[in-house]
Design a protein around this motif. Structure first.
Motif, PDB file in Angstrom:
ATOM      1  N   ILE A   1       0.860  -1.184   0.000  1.00  0.00           N
ATOM      2  CA  ILE A   1       0.000   0.000   0.000  1.00  0.00           C
ATOM      3  C   ILE A   1       0.892   1.227   0.000  1.00  0.00           C
ATOM      4  O   ILE A   1       1.842   1.313   0.787  1.00  0.00           O
ATOM      5  CB  ILE A   1      -0.934  -0.005   1.224  1.00  0.00           C
ATOM      6  N   PRO A   2       0.638   2.199  -0.874  1.00  0.00           N
ATOM      7  CA  PRO A   2       1.515   3.374  -0.973  1.00  0.00           C
ATOM      8  C   PRO A   2       1.550   4.194   0.320  1.00  0.00           C
ATOM      9  O   PRO A   2       0.570   4.261   1.074  1.00  0.00           O
ATOM     10  CB  PRO A   2       0.896   4.191  -2.123  1.00  0.00           C
ATOM     11  N   MET A   3       2.692   4.834   0.537  1.00  0.00           N
ATOM     12  CA  MET A   3       2.876   5.758   1.641  1.00  0.00           C
ATOM     13  C   MET A   3       2.911   7.182   1.089  1.00  0.00           C
ATOM     14  O   MET A   3       3.347   7.421  -0.037  1.00  0.00           O
ATOM     15  CB  MET A   3       4.182   5.460   2.393  1.00  0.00           C
ATOM     16  N   TRP A   4       2.459   8.132   1.925  1.00  0.00           N
ATOM     17  CA  TRP A   4       2.344   9.523   1.503  1.00  0.00           C
ATOM     18  C   TRP A   4       2.878  10.429   2.605  1.00  0.00           C
ATOM     19  O   TRP A   4       2.678  10.168   3.794  1.00  0.00           O
ATOM     20  CB  TRP A   4       0.882   9.885   1.236  1.00  0.00           C
ATOM     21  N   TYR A   5       3.555  11.509   2.197  1.00  0.00           N
ATOM     22  CA  TYR A   5       3.949  12.550   3.137  1.00  0.00           C
ATOM     23  C   TYR A   5       2.874  13.624   3.171  1.00  0.00           C
ATOM     24  O   TYR A   5       2.320  13.997   2.134  1.00  0.00           O
ATOM     25  CB  TYR A   5       5.266  13.204   2.721  1.00  0.00           C
ATOM     26  N   GLY A   6       2.617  14.158   4.364  1.00  0.00           N
ATOM     27  CA  GLY A   6       1.662  15.246   4.509  1.00  0.00           C
ATOM     28  C   GLY A   6       2.362  16.551   4.778  1.00  0.00           C
ATOM     29  O   GLY A   6       3.147  16.649   5.727  1.00  0.00           O
ATOM     30  N   ASP A   7       2.094  17.546   3.935  1.00  0.00           N
ATOM     31  CA  ASP A   7       2.665  18.881   4.118  1.00  0.00           C
ATOM     32  C   ASP A   7       1.694  19.745   4.903  1.00  0.00           C
ATOM     33  O   ASP A   7       0.523  19.834   4.552  1.00  0.00           O
ATOM     34  CB  ASP A   7       2.929  19.553   2.778  1.00  0.00           C
ATOM     35  N   THR A   8       2.190  20.399   5.948  1.00  0.00           N
ATOM     36  CA  THR A   8       1.387  21.398   6.650  1.00  0.00           C
ATOM     37  C   THR A   8       1.880  22.802   6.359  1.00  0.00           C
ATOM     38  O   THR A   8       1.327  23.767   6.856  1.00  0.00           O
ATOM     39  CB  THR A   8       1.428  21.170   8.175  1.00  0.00           C
ATOM     40  N   SER A   9       2.933  22.917   5.560  1.00  0.00           N
ATOM     41  CA  SER A   9       3.448  24.243   5.233  1.00  0.00           C
ATOM     42  C   SER A   9       4.059  24.241   3.843  1.00  0.00           C
ATOM     43  O   SER A   9       4.384  23.204   3.292  1.00  0.00           O
ATOM     44  CB  SER A   9       4.488  24.699   6.271  1.00  0.00           C
ATOM     45  N   ILE A  10       4.198  25.427   3.270  1.00  0.00           N
ATOM     46  CA  ILE A  10       4.803  25.607   1.964  1.00  0.00           C
ATOM     47  C   ILE A  10       5.792  26.755   2.042  1.00  0.00           C
ATOM     48  O   ILE A  10       5.775  27.543   2.993  1.00  0.00           O
ATOM     49  CB  ILE A  10       3.743  25.905   0.877  1.00  0.00           C
ATOM     50  N   THR A  11       6.674  26.840   1.065  1.00  0.00           N
ATOM     51  CA  THR A  11       7.600  27.961   0.993  1.00  0.00           C
ATOM     52  C   THR A  11       7.202  28.850  -0.170  1.00  0.00           C
ATOM     53  O   THR A  11       7.121  28.391  -1.313  1.00  0.00           O
ATOM     54  CB  THR A  11       9.046  27.468   0.821  1.00  0.00           C
ATOM     55  N   ILE A  12       6.936  30.110   0.126  1.00  0.00           N
ATOM     56  CA  ILE A  12       6.606  31.098  -0.888  1.00  0.00           C
ATOM     57  C   ILE A  12       7.881  31.872  -1.241  1.00  0.00           C
ATOM     58  O   ILE A  12       8.518  32.449  -0.366  1.00  0.00           O
ATOM     59  CB  ILE A  12       5.532  32.083  -0.381  1.00  0.00           C
ATOM     60  N   THR A  13       8.260  31.870  -2.504  1.00  0.00           N
ATOM     61  CA  THR A  13       9.394  32.655  -2.975  1.00  0.00           C
ATOM     62  C   THR A  13       8.861  33.925  -3.623  1.00  0.00           C
ATOM     63  O   THR A  13       8.140  33.872  -4.615  1.00  0.00           O
ATOM     64  CB  THR A  13      10.240  31.858  -3.981  1.00  0.00           C
ATOM     65  N   GLN A  14       9.198  35.061  -3.040  1.00  0.00           N
ATOM     66  CA  GLN A  14       8.685  36.348  -3.474  1.00  0.00           C
ATOM     67  C   GLN A  14       9.814  37.151  -4.125  1.00  0.00           C
ATOM     68  O   GLN A  14      10.865  37.351  -3.529  1.00  0.00           O
ATOM     69  CB  GLN A  14       8.125  37.129  -2.285  1.00  0.00           C
ATOM     70  N   SER A  15       9.589  37.602  -5.346  1.00  0.00           N
ATOM     71  CA  SER A  15      10.549  38.454  -6.037  1.00  0.00           C
ATOM     72  C   SER A  15       9.974  39.866  -6.134  1.00  0.00           C
ATOM     73  O   SER A  15       8.832  40.045  -6.556  1.00  0.00           O
ATOM     74  CB  SER A  15      10.844  37.909  -7.438  1.00  0.00           C
ATOM     75  N   GLY A  16      10.755  40.847  -5.728  1.00  0.00           N
ATOM     76  CA  GLY A  16      10.271  42.224  -5.755  1.00  0.00           C
ATOM     77  C   GLY A  16      11.433  43.196  -5.671  1.00  0.00           C
ATOM     78  O   GLY A  16      12.535  42.905  -6.142  1.00  0.00           O
ATOM     79  N   PHE A  17      11.189  44.341  -5.019  1.00  0.00           N
ATOM     80  CA  PHE A  17      12.191  45.384  -4.962  1.00  0.00           C
ATOM     81  C   PHE A  17      12.246  45.960  -3.552  1.00  0.00           C
ATOM     82  O   PHE A  17      11.244  46.018  -2.836  1.00  0.00           O
ATOM     83  CB  PHE A  17      11.875  46.492  -5.970  1.00  0.00           C
ATOM     84  N   THR A  18      13.442  46.418  -3.155  1.00  0.00           N
ATOM     85  CA  THR A  18      13.644  46.996  -1.841  1.00  0.00           C
ATOM     86  C   THR A  18      13.231  48.463  -1.836  1.00  0.00           C
ATOM     87  O   THR A  18      12.812  49.011  -2.862  1.00  0.00           O
ATOM     88  CB  THR A  18      15.118  46.897  -1.432  1.00  0.00           C
ATOM     89  N   TYR A  19      13.404  49.107  -0.680  1.00  0.00           N
ATOM     90  CA  TYR A  19      13.018  50.519  -0.539  1.00  0.00           C
ATOM     91  C   TYR A  19      13.902  51.445  -1.362  1.00  0.00           C
ATOM     92  O   TYR A  19      13.577  52.627  -1.555  1.00  0.00           O
ATOM     93  CB  TYR A  19      13.052  50.932   0.939  1.00  0.00           C
ATOM     94  N   ILE A  20      15.056  50.938  -1.864  1.00  0.00           N
ATOM     95  CA  ILE A  20      15.885  51.736  -2.775  1.00  0.00           C
ATOM     96  C   ILE A  20      15.841  51.134  -4.181  1.00  0.00           C
ATOM     97  O   ILE A  20      16.761  51.289  -4.975  1.00  0.00           O
ATOM     98  CB  ILE A  20      17.336  51.852  -2.269  1.00  0.00           C
ATOM     99  N   ASN A  21      14.749  50.413  -4.481  1.00  0.00           N
ATOM    100  CA  ASN A  21      14.444  49.906  -5.819  1.00  0.00           C
ATOM    101  C   ASN A  21      15.490  48.919  -6.334  1.00  0.00           C
ATOM    102  O   ASN A  21      15.810  48.883  -7.510  1.00  0.00           O
ATOM    103  CB  ASN A  21      14.281  51.057  -6.825  1.00  0.00           C
ATOM    104  N   GLN A  22      16.020  48.108  -5.435  1.00  0.00           N
ATOM    105  CA  GLN A  22      16.936  47.050  -5.829  1.00  0.00           C
ATOM    106  C   GLN A  22      16.198  45.718  -5.845  1.00  0.00           C
ATOM    107  O   GLN A  22      15.388  45.435  -4.944  1.00  0.00           O
ATOM    108  CB  GLN A  22      18.130  46.977  -4.871  1.00  0.00           C
ATOM    109  N   PRO A  23      16.413  44.885  -6.875  1.00  0.00           N
ATOM    110  CA  PRO A  23      15.707  43.595  -6.930  1.00  0.00           C
ATOM    111  C   PRO A  23      16.110  42.699  -5.774  1.00  0.00           C
ATOM    112  O   PRO A  23      17.257  42.687  -5.329  1.00  0.00           O
ATOM    113  CB  PRO A  23      16.143  43.008  -8.274  1.00  0.00           C
ATOM    114  N   ILE A  24      15.131  41.938  -5.284  1.00  0.00           N
ATOM    115  CA  ILE A  24      15.379  41.038  -4.149  1.00  0.00           C
ATOM    116  C   ILE A  24      14.436  39.846  -4.246  1.00  0.00           C
ATOM    117  O   ILE A  24      13.314  39.967  -4.751  1.00  0.00           O
ATOM    118  CB  ILE A  24      15.185  41.777  -2.804  1.00  0.00           C
ATOM    119  N   THR A  25      14.898  38.696  -3.790  1.00  0.00           N
ATOM    120  CA  THR A  25      14.072  37.488  -3.721  1.00  0.00           C
ATOM    121  C   THR A  25      14.106  36.962  -2.297  1.00  0.00           C
ATOM    122  O   THR A  25      15.176  36.783  -1.710  1.00  0.00           O
ATOM    123  CB  THR A  25      14.585  36.413  -4.690  1.00  0.00           C
ATOM    124  N   LEU A  26      12.926  36.718  -1.720  1.00  0.00           N
ATOM    125  CA  LEU A  26      12.806  36.239  -0.355  1.00  0.00           C
ATOM    126  C   LEU A  26      12.014  34.934  -0.336  1.00  0.00           C
ATOM    127  O   LEU A  26      11.068  34.766  -1.105  1.00  0.00           O
ATOM    128  CB  LEU A  26      12.103  37.270   0.530  1.00  0.00           C
TER     129      LEU A  26
END
Length: 377
Positions: free
Chosen positions: A175-200
């Motif tokens: 019988i197959p086994m499964w992992y359960g995720d309770t969380s995910i990782t969001i990768t956000q690409s945008g710009f800082t307060y001095i308009n420099q690109p950033i990824t978090l």
């Protein structure tokens, strides 16, 4: 843990996205979503609905609890057996401390097990794959270990061996086994307060509360049935992660989308609540199958009397019999309705099937009894 990449053009938009994606508070001891949610509340982004908190605290208090055992790793194949008769075995040198050194001597192991439909509802751990396909469950398992206050992890290529009494119908060779995720990782690409690109990258809650994905480690991918003693035997190759022993349900009939309308006693705060704190919920148990399908998706902009939920698109088989349990918490009062149905075909000119609910006031004891009765449906 799932990874999602999202482009966000600016800090304010990123914060709003973070708030929208973080919709869960679970009771796993190390769940990072607790911290994420607390940060959101502190910033005024969202707060828990008091009716939802009351309902979910009540469910958790009446559902499966953590069991704690002391194990001496100096013993060859140290083991313990839980109240439900499930045996866990750890080999010497299988666990390591945060600095990478082997754990020796006495350790503490914490276990939570979910084995039936009622427990899935109480713990809010329904069974469905990350794509929405329903699973027939032979048990869900969570294991954590520590020595003193130090958390332990499994050494590479080690595992916790688990032997469980095979439920009726679990006589497949594997019988197959499964992992359960309770969380995910969001990768956000945008710009800082001095308009420099950033990824978090930020860890937030899974938007459905629990996603099940196949175990990819070949040695741990299946539970093997032992016909000589009627047990299922499998390996847990990771701690602090929910693992499910499930098989995909065989649902050959044409599928439809089910819309569940609440004519009364639907709490409108549901659509803005964290998953795990919703004040109104809907569960469906297919007849005679150890599975619970939770309706996560709320109906958007409904007129009065049409608030409620809908299934995944074209996910529920026409002709499938089963029992719904609708639950609400409003102003400190619990409401519930249990309804056994056979899913009908869509009416001419439509692409969905409807079921209507009118939850009535119930006592706490009656609500517990209704949930427990789902085991026999």
């Amino acid at each position: 843990m799932k990874i999602h990449s999202i482009y966000v053009a600016g800090g304010i938009a990123a914060l709003l996205l973070f708030g929208a994606c973080t919709k869960q508070l679970k009771d796993d001891p190390t769940d990072p979503s607790v911290t994420a949610k607390d940060k959101l509340v502190a910033n005024g982004i969202a707060g828990p609905d008091p009716d939802g908190v009351k309902l979910h605290d009540f469910l958790r208090a009446n559902g499966p609890q953590y069991e704690t055992y002391t194990v001496n790793l100096s013993q060859e194949n140290a083991s313990f057996t839980t109240r439900n008769g499930r045996k866990y075995t750890l080999s010497p040198n299988s666990l390591i401390r945060p600095d990478g050194s082997p754990a020796v001597g006495s350790i503490t192991v914490t276990v939570k097990e979910i084995s039936n439909a009622a427990a899935m509802i109480f713990a809010d751990k329904p069974t469905a794959t990350s794509t929405g396909a329903p699973l027939e469950s032979f048990g869900e398992f969570f294991v954590a270990a520590k020595q003193g206050t130090a958390p332990l992890r499994l050494r590479k290529d080690s595992a916790v061996a688990v032997q469980v009494p095979a439920p009726k119908g679990a006589n497949d060779r594997k019988i197959p086994m499964w992992y359960g995720d309770t969380s995910i990782t969001i990768t956000q690409s945008g710009f800082t307060y001095i308009n420099q690109p950033i990824t978090l990258s930020t860890t937030v809650s899974a938007n459905k509360g629990m996603d099940w994905d196949p175990v990819t480690n070949p040695a741990s991918a299946y539970a093997l049935f032992d016909g000589t003693n009627g047990t299922l035997n499998f390996r847990l190759d990771s701690l602090i992660k929910w693992t499910n022993c499930d098989r995909l349900m065989s649902l050959p009939n044409p599928k439809t989308t089910v819309l569940a309308y609440f004519n009364s006693n639907y709490n409108p705060a549901t659509s803005q609540s964290f998953v795990g704190e919703e004040p109104t919920m809907l569960y469906f148990k297919p007849t005679g199958i150890n599975s619970i399908i939770k309706f996560y998706n709320t109906i958007l902009t409904p007129p009065a009397g049409f608030e409620g939920f809908l299934s995944y698109q074209n996910a529920i088989p026409v002709g499938q019999s089963g029992t719904f349990l609708a639950i609400s918490s409003i102003g400190g009062q619990f409401y519930a309705e249990q309804k056994t149905v056979t899913i009908g075909a869509p009416a001419a000119g439509t692409n969905y099937t409807t079921v209507t609910f009118n939850p009535a006031p119930v006592s706490a004891a009656t609500l517990v009894a209704l949930i427990n009765s789902m085991n026999t449906k």
